[in-house]
Design an enzyme around this catalytic site. Sequence first.
Site, short mmCIF file in Angstrom:
data_model
loop_
_atom_site.label_atom_id
_atom_site.label_comp_id
_atom_site.label_asym_id
_atom_site.label_seq_id
_atom_site.Cartn_x
_atom_site.Cartn_y
_atom_site.Cartn_z
N ARG A 252 23.94 38.07 -6.57
CA ARG A 252 24.85 37.56 -5.56
C ARG A 252 26.11 37.01 -6.21
O ARG A 252 26.07 36.46 -7.30
CB ARG A 252 24.19 36.46 -4.73
CG ARG A 252 23.22 36.98 -3.68
CD ARG A 252 22.65 35.87 -2.82
NE ARG A 252 21.80 34.99 -3.61
CZ ARG A 252 22.15 33.82 -4.08
NH1 ARG A 252 23.36 33.33 -3.82
NH2 ARG A 252 21.32 33.11 -4.80
N LYS B 62 20.53 37.49 3.51
CA LYS B 62 21.21 36.18 3.47
C LYS B 62 22.37 36.08 4.47
O LYS B 62 22.59 35.03 5.07
CB LYS B 62 21.74 35.90 2.06
CG LYS B 62 20.74 36.10 0.96
CD LYS B 62 19.53 35.23 1.07
CE LYS B 62 18.65 35.46 -0.14
NZ LYS B 62 17.51 34.59 -0.21
N HIS C 236 15.89 28.83 4.14
CA HIS C 236 15.56 29.60 2.94
C HIS C 236 14.14 29.22 2.50
O HIS C 236 13.97 28.54 1.49
CB HIS C 236 16.59 29.26 1.84
CG HIS C 236 16.59 30.20 0.68
ND1 HIS C 236 17.06 29.83 -0.57
CD2 HIS C 236 16.19 31.48 0.57
CE1 HIS C 236 16.94 30.86 -1.39
NE2 HIS C 236 16.42 31.86 -0.73
N SER D 95 16.80 30.37 -5.07
CA SER D 95 16.50 31.74 -5.47
C SER D 95 15.88 31.77 -6.86
O SER D 95 16.33 31.06 -7.76
CB SER D 95 17.78 32.57 -5.49
OG SER D 95 18.37 32.56 -4.22
N CYS E 46 12.98 30.76 -7.97
CA CYS E 46 12.23 29.57 -8.38
C CYS E 46 10.76 29.68 -7.97
O CYS E 46 10.04 28.69 -7.94
CB CYS E 46 12.84 28.31 -7.79
SG CYS E 46 14.40 27.86 -8.55
N GLY E 47 10.32 30.88 -7.59
CA GLY E 47 8.88 31.07 -7.36
C GLY E 47 8.43 31.07 -5.91
O GLY E 47 7.25 30.85 -5.65
N LYS E 48 9.32 31.35 -4.97
CA LYS E 48 8.88 31.42 -3.56
C LYS E 48 7.87 32.56 -3.37
O LYS E 48 6.85 32.37 -2.72
CB LYS E 48 10.07 31.63 -2.61
CG LYS E 48 10.84 30.34 -2.32
CD LYS E 48 11.79 30.48 -1.12
CE LYS E 48 12.86 31.53 -1.31
NZ LYS E 48 13.76 31.30 -2.44
N ASP F 140 10.76 34.41 1.83
CA ASP F 140 12.16 34.04 1.56
C ASP F 140 12.85 33.31 2.71
O ASP F 140 13.64 32.40 2.45
CB ASP F 140 12.95 35.31 1.22
CG ASP F 140 14.30 35.01 0.56
OD1 ASP F 140 14.37 34.06 -0.25
OD2 ASP F 140 15.28 35.71 0.86
N ASN G 261 17.41 39.35 -13.19
CA ASN G 261 17.42 39.39 -11.72
C ASN G 261 17.01 40.77 -11.19
O ASN G 261 17.39 41.15 -10.10
CB ASN G 261 18.80 39.00 -11.18
CG ASN G 261 18.78 38.72 -9.68
OD1 ASN G 261 17.83 38.13 -9.15
ND2 ASN G 261 19.81 39.17 -8.96
N ARG H 4 14.63 43.53 -9.51
CA ARG H 4 13.88 43.30 -8.27
C ARG H 4 13.03 44.49 -7.86
O ARG H 4 13.31 45.62 -8.23
CB ARG H 4 14.88 43.04 -7.13
CG ARG H 4 15.83 41.86 -7.35
CD ARG H 4 15.29 40.60 -6.76
NE ARG H 4 16.09 39.42 -7.07
CZ ARG H 4 15.95 38.27 -6.41
NH1 ARG H 4 15.07 38.17 -5.44
NH2 ARG H 4 16.67 37.23 -6.74
N ARG I 100 13.82 23.57 -9.73
CA ARG I 100 13.46 23.57 -11.16
C ARG I 100 14.02 22.30 -11.78
O ARG I 100 15.23 22.19 -11.98
CB ARG I 100 14.15 24.74 -11.87
CG ARG I 100 13.39 26.01 -11.89
CD ARG I 100 14.23 27.08 -12.54
NE ARG I 100 13.73 28.37 -12.10
CZ ARG I 100 12.77 29.05 -12.72
NH1 ARG I 100 12.27 28.59 -13.86
NH2 ARG I 100 12.33 30.18 -12.24
N GLY J 275 -1.47 29.97 -9.76
CA GLY J 275 -2.68 29.75 -8.94
C GLY J 275 -3.11 28.30 -8.89
O GLY J 275 -3.71 27.84 -7.91
O1 SAT Z 1 20.07 38.89 -3.66
S1 SAT Z 1 19.32 38.01 -2.76
O2 SAT Z 1 20.22 37.08 -2.11
O3 SAT Z 1 18.63 38.76 -1.75
C1 SAT Z 1 18.15 37.18 -3.67
C2 SAT Z 1 18.31 35.72 -3.67
O4 SAT Z 1 19.25 35.22 -4.26
O5 SAT Z 1 17.48 35.00 -3.08
MN MN Z 2 16.17 33.94 -1.49
#
Ligand code: SAT
Ligand code: MN
Length: 583
Positions: free
Chosen positions: A64, A212, A232, A254, A256-258, A279, A369, A371, A402, A498
């Site tokens: 982004r 987003k 978010h 973003s 951070c483990g969602k 997300d 990053n 994906r 974090r 876990g």
């Molecule tokens: O590129 S995205 O915005 O979909 C991923 C993120 O930053 O959460």
């Molecule tokens: Mn996100």
Amino acid sequence: MMKSWVEKISALCLPARVHVCDGSEEEAATIASEMVERGTFVPLEAKKRPHSFWCHSHPDDVARVEENTFICSKKKEDAGPTNNWKDPTEMYAMLQTLFHGCMTGRTMYVIPYCMGPLSSPLARFGVEITDSPYVVLNMRLMTRMGNEALKLMQGKPFVPGVHSVGMPLKEGQKDSPWPCNPGNRWIVHFPGERSIWSYGSGYGGNALLGKKCFSLRIASAIGRDEGWLAEHMLILGITNPQGEKKYIAAAFPSACGKTNLAMLTPTIPGWKIETVGDDIAWMRFGADGRLYAINPEAGYFGVAPGTSMKTNPNAMRTIAKNTIFTNVALTKDKDVWWEGMDGSFPEGLTSWLGTPWDKGAGKPAAHPNSRFTVSSRQCPIYDKTAEAPEGVPISAIIFGGRRSSTLPLVFESFDWAHGVFLGASVSSETTAAAKGEVGKLRHDPFAMLPFCGYHMGDYFAHWLEMGKKTAPDKLPRIYHVNWFLKDANGKFLWPGFGENARVLQWIFERTSQRGSAHKTAIGYLPDALNVQGLESVNLKTLLTVDRDAWRKECEELSEYFQLFGEKLPKVIAEQLDALRERL
Ligand code: SAT
Ligand code: MN
């Protein structure tokens, strides 16, 4: 309404042809094979990963772009100090020039889509026009897209979005595998008329406008006007050994483990987690006074590096087929690889740049990053209620970031207003999800800093107002967690993944008036956590309130809150004063 808008955009962008997407498998297969031909997609070995593709982006189009993201509200003060703003009339005029002829030589795809289960009264419609076939295939996984959505949206409002990679093709000009325009990127939102324009990037949240742009920036503005929340947040279902089930929503910045928390495999016997979303959550109060959430998305756009059978087996199983991989590494035998995947690294890797990878080069093979894009339905623990039209009732809301120090593993707010203060106070170290420096501590209120479509001070006020809409005992309880505390040697104090189920267990029990806690200056801290079977963790350090560090945190926050001036709700300032007092 849609027809005349499509004609208008077509007359502006001047594509070679227009294709209205039906969302069918045949359509997706045709587009994918065209992308293979063009060199954008490499099909993965069908025996290993059926119907899946690898691709890599332009090296400057990987995340982004916050500095090129704009909220064009009528008045600058409505965008607030945390957003870039331009006058909407000026911006609109600029966009007309920018988009003029921008799709020359390309196909203009029209994507009708629905955010939320098709039958949900909470769902909303959008139409994305794009000249990127990659966007079409990703939107097909991430949203309910095509004929079905088109039929349902007749006569209803929709959010129009125009996206172009910003690289018109001259007669005879050869296309590039990842067309984009990194020197000229604009991600523009008009929250007043609820529309989106995006130019120059083909990656993730810049280009998949349902995510987003619509579901957070535009939807947050709609939610403010209509009395609901667009957040978010992941949504998970958690069931205890007695079979009692609750739902939890959690906001983390973003990367951070969602996704990992949403798909968690508990290490504690008898507990079960199921995934509703990883997300975004849209939440509003139901007739019974409880807060209900839907996940507007239909897929996951998850961070690949670090995902393994050890850290997130459910994600690994989800991406076993029908998946698009972007910017991960490609193996010799046409499968995917990234740092942190199980096993030793395979020989003969192609890096995310599309070139042979040299282990000694000191650079990762997969972009940090990188994906995977995949449909939620492939998740083995996809919650049966994830498609429930009314959503799921939320018992707890968690904020986190974090933080290597100061913020303990978990604590509970005193009440809703204090919880809103905790959300407003979130800071987190930056990640590769956005362009810019990684690992730098920054304020990220509610994990919404890059995603709030209006003034952040008004957003805090909206959250406070939401808390008055129902009886206090019906409101979800609010928590703050931090999985990322480090010791003096920089080693993580908490094993995470876990084992985070142990923290969720305490939260679960607290929301049933069971878990025990003691009052501290910052909130309620657990008297004890279930650490049975866990090898030596220093719970004392994980659950202390370091008063000196917290006093510094208050100074920091007090300075930060000045940014919002008059718009900082008095309640938030009072919460900070009260915290200082208690310290
Ligand atoms: O590129 S995205 O915005 O979909 C991923 C993120 O930053 O959460
Ligand atoms: Mn996100």
